[in-house]
Motif scaffolding. Structure first.
Motif, PDB file in Angstrom:
ATOM      1  N   SER A  47      52.544 -45.966  76.065  1.00  0.00           N
ATOM      2  CA  SER A  47      53.235 -44.943  75.501  1.00  0.00           C
ATOM      3  C   SER A  47      53.538 -43.820  76.236  1.00  0.00           C
ATOM      4  O   SER A  47      52.276 -43.261  76.169  1.00  0.00           O
ATOM      5  CB  SER A  47      52.790 -44.980  73.992  1.00  0.00           C
ATOM      6  OG  SER A  47      53.573 -43.736  73.253  1.00  0.00           O
ATOM      7  N   ASN A  48      54.540 -43.485  76.745  1.00  0.00           N
ATOM      8  CA  ASN A  48      54.762 -42.153  77.311  1.00  0.00           C
ATOM      9  C   ASN A  48      54.428 -41.058  76.485  1.00  0.00           C
ATOM     10  O   ASN A  48      53.984 -40.044  76.528  1.00  0.00           O
ATOM     11  CB  ASN A  48      56.086 -42.051  77.944  1.00  0.00           C
ATOM     12  CG  ASN A  48      56.575 -42.855  79.062  1.00  0.00           C
ATOM     13  OD1 ASN A  48      55.315 -43.134  79.660  1.00  0.00           O
ATOM     14  ND2 ASN A  48      57.488 -42.951  79.317  1.00  0.00           N
ATOM     15  N   VAL A  49      55.107 -41.267  75.018  1.00  0.00           N
ATOM     16  CA  VAL A  49      55.068 -40.257  73.972  1.00  0.00           C
ATOM     17  C   VAL A  49      53.387 -40.072  73.598  1.00  0.00           C
ATOM     18  O   VAL A  49      53.022 -38.791  73.286  1.00  0.00           O
ATOM     19  CB  VAL A  49      55.826 -40.830  72.781  1.00  0.00           C
ATOM     20  CG1 VAL A  49      55.510 -39.734  71.597  1.00  0.00           C
ATOM     21  CG2 VAL A  49      57.068 -40.534  73.112  1.00  0.00           C
ATOM     22  N   ALA A  55      47.577 -35.223  76.277  1.00  0.00           N
ATOM     23  CA  ALA A  55      47.751 -34.276  77.476  1.00  0.00           C
ATOM     24  C   ALA A  55      47.997 -32.819  76.698  1.00  0.00           C
ATOM     25  O   ALA A  55      47.129 -32.007  76.942  1.00  0.00           O
ATOM     26  CB  ALA A  55      48.971 -34.327  78.449  1.00  0.00           C
ATOM     27  N   GLN A  56      48.605 -32.911  75.534  1.00  0.00           N
ATOM     28  CA  GLN A  56      48.879 -31.533  74.999  1.00  0.00           C
ATOM     29  C   GLN A  56      47.599 -31.241  74.089  1.00  0.00           C
ATOM     30  O   GLN A  56      47.227 -29.879  74.260  1.00  0.00           O
ATOM     31  CB  GLN A  56      50.196 -31.564  73.929  1.00  0.00           C
ATOM     32  CG  GLN A  56      51.319 -31.634  74.422  1.00  0.00           C
ATOM     33  CD  GLN A  56      52.472 -31.999  73.624  1.00  0.00           C
ATOM     34  OE1 GLN A  56      52.211 -32.311  72.647  1.00  0.00           O
ATOM     35  NE2 GLN A  56      53.659 -31.484  74.062  1.00  0.00           N
ATOM     36  N   ARG A  95      54.105 -25.741  83.962  1.00  0.00           N
ATOM     37  CA  ARG A  95      54.846 -25.418  82.651  1.00  0.00           C
ATOM     38  C   ARG A  95      54.606 -26.558  81.585  1.00  0.00           C
ATOM     39  O   ARG A  95      53.893 -27.458  81.845  1.00  0.00           O
ATOM     40  CB  ARG A  95      56.471 -25.268  83.096  1.00  0.00           C
ATOM     41  CG  ARG A  95      56.609 -24.190  83.863  1.00  0.00           C
ATOM     42  CD  ARG A  95      57.976 -24.307  84.779  1.00  0.00           C
ATOM     43  NE  ARG A  95      58.185 -25.725  85.198  1.00  0.00           N
ATOM     44  CZ  ARG A  95      59.317 -26.407  85.432  1.00  0.00           C
ATOM     45  NH1 ARG A  95      60.532 -25.599  85.121  1.00  0.00           N
ATOM     46  NH2 ARG A  95      59.288 -27.300  85.939  1.00  0.00           N
ATOM     47  N   ASP A  96      55.067 -26.156  80.323  1.00  0.00           N
ATOM     48  CA  ASP A  96      54.883 -26.961  79.216  1.00  0.00           C
ATOM     49  C   ASP A  96      55.516 -28.586  79.819  1.00  0.00           C
ATOM     50  O   ASP A  96      54.887 -29.601  79.364  1.00  0.00           O
ATOM     51  CB  ASP A  96      55.468 -26.629  78.038  1.00  0.00           C
ATOM     52  CG  ASP A  96      54.780 -25.460  77.580  1.00  0.00           C
ATOM     53  OD1 ASP A  96      53.586 -25.167  77.764  1.00  0.00           O
ATOM     54  OD2 ASP A  96      55.255 -24.595  76.581  1.00  0.00           O
ATOM     55  N   GLY A 103      51.060 -35.859  81.995  1.00  0.00           N
ATOM     56  CA  GLY A 103      50.456 -36.902  81.195  1.00  0.00           C
ATOM     57  C   GLY A 103      50.459 -38.233  81.276  1.00  0.00           C
ATOM     58  O   GLY A 103      49.620 -39.054  81.024  1.00  0.00           O
ATOM     59  N   PHE A 104      51.690 -38.551  81.674  1.00  0.00           N
ATOM     60  CA  PHE A 104      52.107 -39.984  81.853  1.00  0.00           C
ATOM     61  C   PHE A 104      52.243 -40.549  83.404  1.00  0.00           C
ATOM     62  O   PHE A 104      52.661 -41.434  83.513  1.00  0.00           O
ATOM     63  CB  PHE A 104      53.030 -40.562  80.813  1.00  0.00           C
ATOM     64  CG  PHE A 104      54.339 -40.004  80.939  1.00  0.00           C
ATOM     65  CD1 PHE A 104      55.378 -40.514  81.967  1.00  0.00           C
ATOM     66  CD2 PHE A 104      54.921 -38.877  80.180  1.00  0.00           C
ATOM     67  CE1 PHE A 104      56.513 -40.124  82.010  1.00  0.00           C
ATOM     68  CE2 PHE A 104      56.283 -38.204  80.677  1.00  0.00           C
ATOM     69  CZ  PHE A 104      56.998 -38.976  81.482  1.00  0.00           C
ATOM     70  N   GLY A 105      52.198 -39.523  84.220  1.00  0.00           N
ATOM     71  CA  GLY A 105      52.080 -40.028  85.616  1.00  0.00           C
ATOM     72  C   GLY A 105      53.145 -39.488  86.455  1.00  0.00           C
ATOM     73  O   GLY A 105      53.286 -39.863  87.576  1.00  0.00           O
ATOM     74  N   TYR A 106      54.170 -38.619  86.082  1.00  0.00           N
ATOM     75  CA  TYR A 106      55.073 -38.013  86.504  1.00  0.00           C
ATOM     76  C   TYR A 106      54.611 -36.772  87.052  1.00  0.00           C
ATOM     77  O   TYR A 106      53.888 -35.910  86.414  1.00  0.00           O
ATOM     78  CB  TYR A 106      56.463 -38.126  85.932  1.00  0.00           C
ATOM     79  CG  TYR A 106      57.238 -39.474  85.995  1.00  0.00           C
ATOM     80  CD1 TYR A 106      58.763 -39.406  86.313  1.00  0.00           C
ATOM     81  CD2 TYR A 106      56.682 -40.522  85.606  1.00  0.00           C
ATOM     82  CE1 TYR A 106      59.432 -40.695  86.305  1.00  0.00           C
ATOM     83  CE2 TYR A 106      57.278 -41.915  85.630  1.00  0.00           C
ATOM     84  CZ  TYR A 106      58.876 -41.890  85.903  1.00  0.00           C
ATOM     85  OH  TYR A 106      59.435 -42.870  85.809  1.00  0.00           O
ATOM     86  N   GLY A 107      55.547 -36.287  87.975  1.00  0.00           N
ATOM     87  CA  GLY A 107      55.275 -34.749  88.557  1.00  0.00           C
ATOM     88  C   GLY A 107      54.085 -34.617  89.453  1.00  0.00           C
ATOM     89  O   GLY A 107      53.574 -33.393  89.992  1.00  0.00           O
TER      90      GLY A 107
END
Length: 389
Positions: A47-49, A55-56, A95-96, A103-107
């Motif tokens: 789940s990405n959500v 992460a938050q 940034r937010d 948190g889910f692996g992008y960026g």
């Protein structure tokens, strides 16, 4: 990182909002539309959500520190030229939206080697071991000119690693909320893993394209991990692109065959006898969803080599047919080639029976060949203890 920090537990519940979430102006969605998931369920259902919410909860500083601790954003120091460090922006500058995507692996970008080394630390009870491929370099006289060194450091608590491994095992589970690798079967072994499906960044258009990197990262076997395996498929074709469907089957094959090659104990692949029971109406019988697999007989033909009389004499003086019992498949094949003997391989694991017996001058029951029956991971039949790889 969040488990190790104690801000969440494996059974902490999260509102997944039916797989839809928005951070700033950016919407995020899951493949599945779950309303609530535990931390373990977030891994199981990919789940990405859920990953964003974890992460938050831990925050950018602690998440960034954990990523650095696991070796991301830096070269591993492997003894090969051209290694890449990957990209990981300083956490203080996130940034937010970046906290959410990372948190889910992008960026961020990582290499398969970095991922495998981090994965191995889970199977190694929280200890990160720097990877290497060279054990030592010696000169002709046997003097050690280079000794490969691998440093170890703790990246998480042992209990965190154990919890993660158990959570990764649920990825293979079925049921009403199946894991993303529920269709994957690792013959003979129970493993833990994580599927990955990432869209590729197009530098020209500066946006994510409809091209994918499909991956599967897993540890095998679950009870005492021996292998950390990362499978990466770049731009899969044929319609499917999810990691569980594309990379997962490759992991299953590699893990099962490699563990049996190493002689790791697993479940037998031979079909058990049918359980006793009352007669059944054959018109009402339905096939089981999964059936066992009979061990295949792999015939290995050794290229004919005309040995010199000295070689033949030495072989016969040494007792004729070698003692293969207790050997792994790799060592058995090498021994057969050196002895110029063709072999039939039945099963995998370690040799428990051979025909003819050691010391015979020539193969008997199978003319010109030696039949080797392997243990399928369970040393039986009074075979001697394994003597090495």
């Amino acid at each position: 990182a969040a488990l190790d920090d104690g801000v969440i537990a494996p059974d902490t519940w999260f509102d997944i909002q039916w797989g839809m979430m928005q951070v700033g102006a950016k919407p995020f969605k899951d493949v599945y539309h779950d309303q609530y998931l535990t931390t373990s369920g977030i891994i199981k259902r990919s789940s990405n959500v859920g990953a964003i919410k974890i992460a938050q909860r831990i925050g950018r500083e602690k998440l960034y520190a954990a990523l650095k601790r696991f070796g991301f954003g830096a070269k591993t120091g492997i003894e090969l030229p051209g290694e890449q460090a990957g990209t990981l922006r300083a956490g203080a500058k996130w940034r937010d939206i970046e906290l959410a995507t990372i948190g889910f692996g992008y960026g961020l970008t990582v290499t398969p080697l970095q991922m495998t080394a981090a994965l191995a630390s889970i199977g190694n009870r929280g200890m990160y071991q720097t990877p290497r491929i060279v054990d030592r370099v010696t000169d002709a006289a046997g003097t050690v000119e280079y000794l490969g060194r691998s440093e170890a450091r703790r990246v998480m608590k042992p209990e965190t690693a154990s919890a993660l491994l158990a959570m990764m095992g649920t990825v293979f589970e079925g049921g009403k909320q199946p894991g993303t690798a529920a269709a994957i079967v690792v013959p003979g072994f129970k493993c833990g893993g994580k599927t990955g499906t990432a869209r590729k960044w197009d530098a020209e258009t500066k946006q994510y394209a409809d091209r994918y990197l499909s991956s599967f990262a897993g540890l095998a076997p679950m009870d005492n991990p021996r292998l950390a395996i990362v499978v990466l498929v770049d731009e899969p074709s044929g319609g499917d692109y999810y990691g569980g469907k594309v990379a997962g089957p490759v992991f299953a094959t590699v893990a099962s065959e490699a563990l049996r090659y190493l002689g790791v104990a697993g479940e037998s692949l031979e079909c058990p006898p049918p359980p006793p029971g009352p007669p059944v109406n054959p018109l009402l019988v339905t096939l089981a969803p999964k059936t066992c697999v009979k061990p295949a007989i792999l015939k290995l033909a050794v290229p004919p080599v005309e040995p010199s009389p000295a070689v033949v004499e030495a072989r016969l003086d040494d007792g004729g047919i070698p003692d293969f019992r207790g050997m792994g498949i790799g060592r058995a094949i090498d021994t057969a080639r050196r002895s110029r003997i063709a072999i039939d391989v039945i099963g995998s694991g370690r040799v428990v029976e051979q025909d003819p017996l050691p010391g015979s001058d020539r193969p008997g029951s199978s003319p010109g060949r030696v039949k080797l029956r392997f243990s399928d991971g369970d040393l039986r039949s009074g075979a001697p203890a394994p003597r090495g790889p």
